[in-house]
Enzyme design. Structure first.
Site, PDB file in Angstrom:
ATOM      1  CE  LYS A   1      -0.368 -17.702   1.144  1.00 40.29           C
ATOM      2  NZ  LYS A   1      -1.513 -18.540   1.198  1.00 40.29           N
TER       3      LYS A   1
ATOM      4  CG  ASP B   1      -7.961  -2.189   2.380  1.00 41.09           C
ATOM      5  OD1 ASP B   1      -8.809  -1.354   2.755  1.00 41.09           O
ATOM      6  OD2 ASP B   1      -8.022  -2.218   0.975  1.00 41.09           O
TER       7      ASP B   1
ATOM      8  CG  ASP C   1      -4.264 -18.825   2.706  1.00 43.85           C
ATOM      9  OD1 ASP C   1      -3.689 -18.440   3.662  1.00 43.85           O
ATOM     10  OD2 ASP C   1      -3.985 -19.464   1.699  1.00 43.85           O
TER      11      ASP C   1
ATOM     12  CE1 TYR D   1      -4.238  -1.489   0.411  1.00 41.58           C
ATOM     13  CE2 TYR D   1      -4.555   0.846   0.869  1.00 41.58           C
ATOM     14  CZ  TYR D   1      -4.963  -0.194   0.446  1.00 41.58           C
ATOM     15  OH  TYR D   1      -6.355  -0.227   0.256  1.00 41.58           O
TER      16      TYR D   1
END
Ligand code: NAD
Length: 364
Positions: free
Chosen positions: A196, A253, A229, A129
């Site tokens: 992740k 986000d 996930d 971002y």
């Protein structure tokens, strides 16, 4: 009597309607709890662009830096004119590194789940971002591809657009310390680090290891971690398992919007952007231009953002009273807007007045 001065950005579209509602409710609760607030209105968004030629004029930043606290309405991002989002600009210029989004079930608000009471704490300044992005045709993209291919065995297809994901030790330590201190102050029990790192070993790996380092100073708070996930899957099956989710910018986000959906949506979702020098409180929803001037949208998200603001000022009792007044009106469902009771909707003003009546009846 304690006095505060707070900057106000009314915002675009439905912004002025919901921000005025929040101000009326905060004024009512401050009267009850013996403090007063002077509201310093400052320009940003479409109105500021027309008058000052800038979506975020310098005087607005100066006011917020001076007062250290602001209440903000949503701002329309003009499409296709090369403007940066005012929200991203505000976060950068005021170093608002922590984004806080509580999501909890509210009696009267329809939702698929019960017993949800979680908070997403999102790092606000870096990750994918941070805006370090290069066009497919740019010289920098070409140079980066050249650099990577000449110094490693990695291959990047020619003509790729490139964005950089940056995660630093310092920004991770700062957000993790914020999250653990917040948990401690607000008697939260568990922080789950979202990542992740099985794939992004160095960037997300650093986010996890640095956050875990910070966790060692907070023995009373459980710290675990979950791959993003897997976290999404668990959130939409057993959201009641979560307490605080500590996220890097991009996952935060996405996950924070998912969590708003878990508990009944935009009309009731507040948020805060907090830094060491200033804090800005705002509803999660946007400027909903189609509803502008119709006096029909739900002011709860803006009012609950006001409750977060009062908590930030350590006006804890007033913050709680304001929150309970909103919850009580939502639960009764007799003076609520279309999103809560489509069959017999009240106007924004009627709902605001019902909340003010509840505040007036609060016994201290
Ligand atoms: P939006 O949140 O403005 O509206 C989406 C829909 O949600 C609306 O049409 C309405 O049906 C509903 N809704 C929103 N707020 C509501 C409320 N308080 N009560 C009842 N219903 C409500 O999202 P959008 O249409 O994608 O965005 C419109 C503009 O707002 C865009 O320019 C966007 O960039 C901007 N935006 C600003 C912020 C911000 O300033 N923080 C946040 C999100 C979007």
């Amino acid at each position: 009597m304690k006095k505060y001065t707070i900057s106000v950005i009314s915002g675009d579209g439905i912004g002025p309607e919901v921000v005025n509602s929040a101000i009326s409710c905060i004024d009512a609760v401050s009267h009850k709890f013996n403090f007063s607030i002077k509201w310093e209105k400052v320009p940003a968004g479409e109105e500021a662009l027309n008058e000052y030629g800038s979506l975020l004029p310098e005087e607005t930043l100066t006011s917020i830096k001076k007062n250290k606290v602001a209440l903000k309405g949503p701002i329309t991002t003009p499409l296709g004119k090369g403007f940066r989002s005012v929200n991203v600009d505000l976060r950068k210029k005021l170093e608002l590194f922590a984004n806080l989004r509580p999501s909890k079930n509210i009696p009267g608000v329809k939702s698929r789940f019960s017993n949800v009471n979680l908070i997403v704490i999102r790092e606000n300044t870096e990750d994918l971002y941070s805006g370090i992005e290069f066009k497919d045709t740019s010289q920098l993209s070409k140079k980066l591809i050249h650099l990577v291919e000449n110094n490693s065995s990695l291959k990047i297809p020619k003509g790729s657009a490139i964005a950089l994901k940056t995660i630093s030790k310092s920004a991770t330590k700062r957000i993790a310390e914020f999250a653990f201190l917040y948990a401690q102050k607000n008697k939260r029990k568990k922080i789950t680090i979202i990542h992740k790192s099985n794939i992004l070993k160095y960037t997300d790996g650093l986010f996890v290891s640095e956050s875990e380092n910070v966790s060692k100073k907070f023995n009373s708070i459980i710290c675990d971690n979950l791959v993003v996930d897997n976290a999404c899957s668990k959130l939409v099956s057993r959201p009641e398992l979560f307490d605080i989710l500590l996220c890097p910018n991009l996952y935060g986000d996405i996950i924070s919007d998912l969590c708003s959906g878990l508990v009944g949506g935009l009309g009731v979702s507040p948020s805060a952007n907090i830094g060491n020098k200033a804090a800005v409180f705002e509803p999660v929803h946007g400027s909903a231009p189609k509803h502008s001037g119709l006096n029909d949208v739900n002011p709860s998200a803006a009012i609950l953002s006001g409750a977060m603001l009062l908590n930030h000022l350590n006006q804890t009792a007033a913050s709680k009273a304001l929150e309970l007044a909103v919850y009580s009106v939502l639960k009764e469902k007799t003076h609520v807007t279309y999103d809560i009771n489509p069959k017999a909707p009240a106007s924004t003003t009627e709902m605001t007045n019902a909340i003010i009546q509840k505040i007036k009846k609060v016994k201290k």
